[in-house]
Design a protein around this motif. Structure first.
Motif, PDB file in Angstrom:
ATOM      1  N   ALA A 121       0.843  -1.204   0.000  1.00 23.82           N
ATOM      2  CA  ALA A 121       0.000   0.000   0.000  1.00 23.82           C
ATOM      3  C   ALA A 121       0.874   1.248   0.000  1.00 23.82           C
ATOM      4  O   ALA A 121       0.668   2.174  -0.796  1.00 23.82           O
ATOM      5  CB  ALA A 121      -0.934  -0.002   1.215  1.00 23.82           C
ATOM      6  N   LEU A 122       1.868   1.267   0.866  1.00 26.11           N
ATOM      7  CA  LEU A 122       2.754   2.438   0.957  1.00 26.11           C
ATOM      8  C   LEU A 122       3.506   2.631  -0.359  1.00 26.11           C
ATOM      9  O   LEU A 122       3.642   3.754  -0.851  1.00 26.11           O
ATOM     10  CB  LEU A 122       3.737   2.274   2.123  1.00 26.11           C
ATOM     11  CG  LEU A 122       4.599   3.512   2.405  1.00 26.11           C
ATOM     12  CD1 LEU A 122       3.739   4.645   2.969  1.00 26.11           C
ATOM     13  CD2 LEU A 122       5.734   3.206   3.372  1.00 26.11           C
ATOM     14  N   HIS A 123       3.945   1.525  -0.918  1.00 23.61           N
ATOM     15  CA  HIS A 123       4.680   1.588  -2.181  1.00 23.61           C
ATOM     16  C   HIS A 123       3.784   2.175  -3.293  1.00 23.61           C
ATOM     17  O   HIS A 123       4.193   3.074  -4.036  1.00 23.61           O
ATOM     18  CB  HIS A 123       5.168   0.186  -2.568  1.00 23.61           C
ATOM     19  CG  HIS A 123       5.895   0.156  -3.864  1.00 23.61           C
ATOM     20  ND1 HIS A 123       7.182   0.640  -4.005  1.00 23.61           N
ATOM     21  CD2 HIS A 123       5.509  -0.262  -5.097  1.00 23.61           C
ATOM     22  CE1 HIS A 123       7.550   0.514  -5.264  1.00 23.61           C
ATOM     23  NE2 HIS A 123       6.556  -0.033  -5.946  1.00 23.61           N
ATOM     24  N   ALA A 124       2.548   1.663  -3.373  1.00 22.77           N
ATOM     25  CA  ALA A 124       1.631   2.107  -4.428  1.00 22.77           C
ATOM     26  C   ALA A 124       1.279   3.586  -4.266  1.00 22.77           C
ATOM     27  O   ALA A 124       1.221   4.333  -5.257  1.00 22.77           O
ATOM     28  CB  ALA A 124       0.360   1.252  -4.399  1.00 22.77           C
ATOM     29  N   ILE A 125       1.065   4.014  -3.047  1.00 20.46           N
ATOM     30  CA  ILE A 125       0.706   5.422  -2.818  1.00 20.46           C
ATOM     31  C   ILE A 125       1.898   6.326  -3.138  1.00 20.46           C
ATOM     32  O   ILE A 125       1.757   7.373  -3.775  1.00 20.46           O
ATOM     33  CB  ILE A 125       0.197   5.622  -1.373  1.00 20.46           C
ATOM     34  CG1 ILE A 125      -1.167   4.938  -1.235  1.00 20.46           C
ATOM     35  CG2 ILE A 125       0.087   7.104  -1.023  1.00 20.46           C
ATOM     36  CD1 ILE A 125      -1.695   4.861   0.174  1.00 20.46           C
ATOM     37  N   GLY A 126       3.073   5.888  -2.734  1.00 23.37           N
ATOM     38  CA  GLY A 126       4.292   6.649  -3.041  1.00 23.37           C
ATOM     39  C   GLY A 126       4.465   6.810  -4.542  1.00 23.37           C
ATOM     40  O   GLY A 126       4.800   7.896  -5.036  1.00 23.37           O
ATOM     41  N   GLU A 127       4.220   5.727  -5.280  1.00 21.60           N
ATOM     42  CA  GLU A 127       4.334   5.761  -6.735  1.00 21.60           C
ATOM     43  C   GLU A 127       3.334   6.734  -7.345  1.00 21.60           C
ATOM     44  O   GLU A 127       3.651   7.504  -8.243  1.00 21.60           O
ATOM     45  CB  GLU A 127       4.045   4.364  -7.308  1.00 21.60           C
ATOM     46  CG  GLU A 127       5.225   3.423  -7.274  1.00 21.60           C
ATOM     47  CD  GLU A 127       6.296   3.827  -8.267  1.00 21.60           C
ATOM     48  OE1 GLU A 127       6.003   3.786  -9.474  1.00 21.60           O
ATOM     49  OE2 GLU A 127       7.389   4.207  -7.820  1.00 21.60           O
ATOM     50  N   LEU A 128       2.090   6.667  -6.855  1.00 24.57           N
ATOM     51  CA  LEU A 128       1.030   7.540  -7.387  1.00 24.57           C
ATOM     52  C   LEU A 128       1.399   9.013  -7.212  1.00 24.57           C
ATOM     53  O   LEU A 128       1.237   9.827  -8.119  1.00 24.57           O
ATOM     54  CB  LEU A 128      -0.307   7.235  -6.689  1.00 24.57           C
ATOM     55  CG  LEU A 128      -1.487   8.086  -7.131  1.00 24.57           C
ATOM     56  CD1 LEU A 128      -1.887   7.769  -8.572  1.00 24.57           C
ATOM     57  CD2 LEU A 128      -2.693   7.895  -6.207  1.00 24.57           C
ATOM     58  N   ILE A 129       1.905   9.335  -6.015  1.00 27.56           N
ATOM     59  CA  ILE A 129       2.293  10.727  -5.736  1.00 27.56           C
ATOM     60  C   ILE A 129       3.482  11.115  -6.616  1.00 27.56           C
ATOM     61  O   ILE A 129       3.506  12.190  -7.213  1.00 27.56           O
ATOM     62  CB  ILE A 129       2.602  10.919  -4.237  1.00 27.56           C
ATOM     63  CG1 ILE A 129       1.327  10.688  -3.398  1.00 27.56           C
ATOM     64  CG2 ILE A 129       3.158  12.324  -3.970  1.00 27.56           C
ATOM     65  CD1 ILE A 129       1.536  10.660  -1.886  1.00 27.56           C
ATOM     66  N   ALA A 130       4.463  10.209  -6.738  1.00 26.61           N
ATOM     67  CA  ALA A 130       5.655  10.489  -7.549  1.00 26.61           C
ATOM     68  C   ALA A 130       5.281  10.664  -9.021  1.00 26.61           C
ATOM     69  O   ALA A 130       5.884  11.465  -9.736  1.00 26.61           O
ATOM     70  CB  ALA A 130       6.669   9.367  -7.389  1.00 26.61           C
TER      71      ALA A 130
END
Lengths: 91, 150
Positions: free
Chosen positions: A75-84
């Motif tokens: 989840a953290l990885h996916a959210i980080g990617e979305l923001i990036a």
């Protein structure tokens, strides 16, 4: 239960506006994790568009994301990617 | 920001009867055009539909915030409509919508747009406020609920 957090920089020009907040909430709902976003003294559950809008996260703001639960890491990885990826916005 | 500073008394409509998202947006566009002399209803509807195509503004809990950008307006213009029957709005939680807070915003000015959205979200996140909006039987009562919240 795993718990993990990281801080991300809001890079898209419009910040966490309605469409970006909706995409983030939809993503957050896909994971078996409790996701909370923090900015300054405000916090919001990741799956609530209204609460995310209340953060008023504009371009250049740092946002802390905490994920708890079995899916915390993806989840953290996916959210980080979305923001990036600037919420997939063309600018 | 006060909600009553962006919503005219004539632009709060209670217990309206729509059966579709399209019809609701047409009604709101028609109402908005009566207050924005430089824009016709068709142009305003286009602004709303352009935004909906990018993703539904049904943000959950029976609430939608349809919005669009309009050239030539210098401040945000909003309309609040409650619907007697909830309508499908392709909302994020799949719940039908019965509170529509529609906004027409000037082009550009992202920071101010975000601040307004945050303030409106803060009000709509209040369950008691939403309950009172839903229960308002007529336009006057609806506007009173808005004013009391301010």
């Amino acid at each position: 239960m795993s718990e993990i957090e990281d801080t991300f920089l809001i890079q898209n020009k419009c910040g966490l506006h309605a469409r970006a907040a909706t995409i983030l909430a939809q993503l957050a709902q896909q994971f078996n994790a409790t996701i909370t976003l923090y900015q300054g003294d405000k916090e919001a559950p990741g799956d609530s568009v209204l609460a995310l809008l209340m953060l008023e996260s504009s371009h250049g703001k740092q946002i802390r994301v905490r994920c708890q639960g079995p899916d915390a890491e993806p989840a953290l990885h996916a959210i980080g990617e979305l923001i990036a990826q600037k919420f997939h916005e063309d600018e | 920001m006060k909600l009553s500073s962006i919503i005219n008394k004539d632009c709060s409509k209670a217990a309206v009867l729509f059966n579709s998202k399209k019809r609701a947006l047409e009604y709101i566009s028609e109402l908005a055009s009566q207050h924005l002399p430089d824009h016709n209803a068709h142009e305003i509807l286009d602004a709303f539909l352009t935004r909906e195509k990018l993703g539904s503004t049904g943000i959950g809990k029976g609430i939608a915030i349809p919005h669009g950008r309009l050239k030539g307006i210098d401040s945000i213009f909003a309309i609040l409509v409650t619907n007697q029957n909830s309508i499908n709005f392709d909302a994020i939680d799949n719940r039908p919508v019965d509170i529509l807070l529609a906004m027409l915003v000037p082009e550009g000015d992202n920071a101010s747009h975000l601040k307004t959205l945050a303030e409106i979200a803060g009000k709509l996140n209040n369950k008691e406020f939403c309950k009172q909006l839903r229960q308002a039987p007529n336009d006057d009562a609806l506007y009173q609920v808005i004013q009391l919240q301010d």
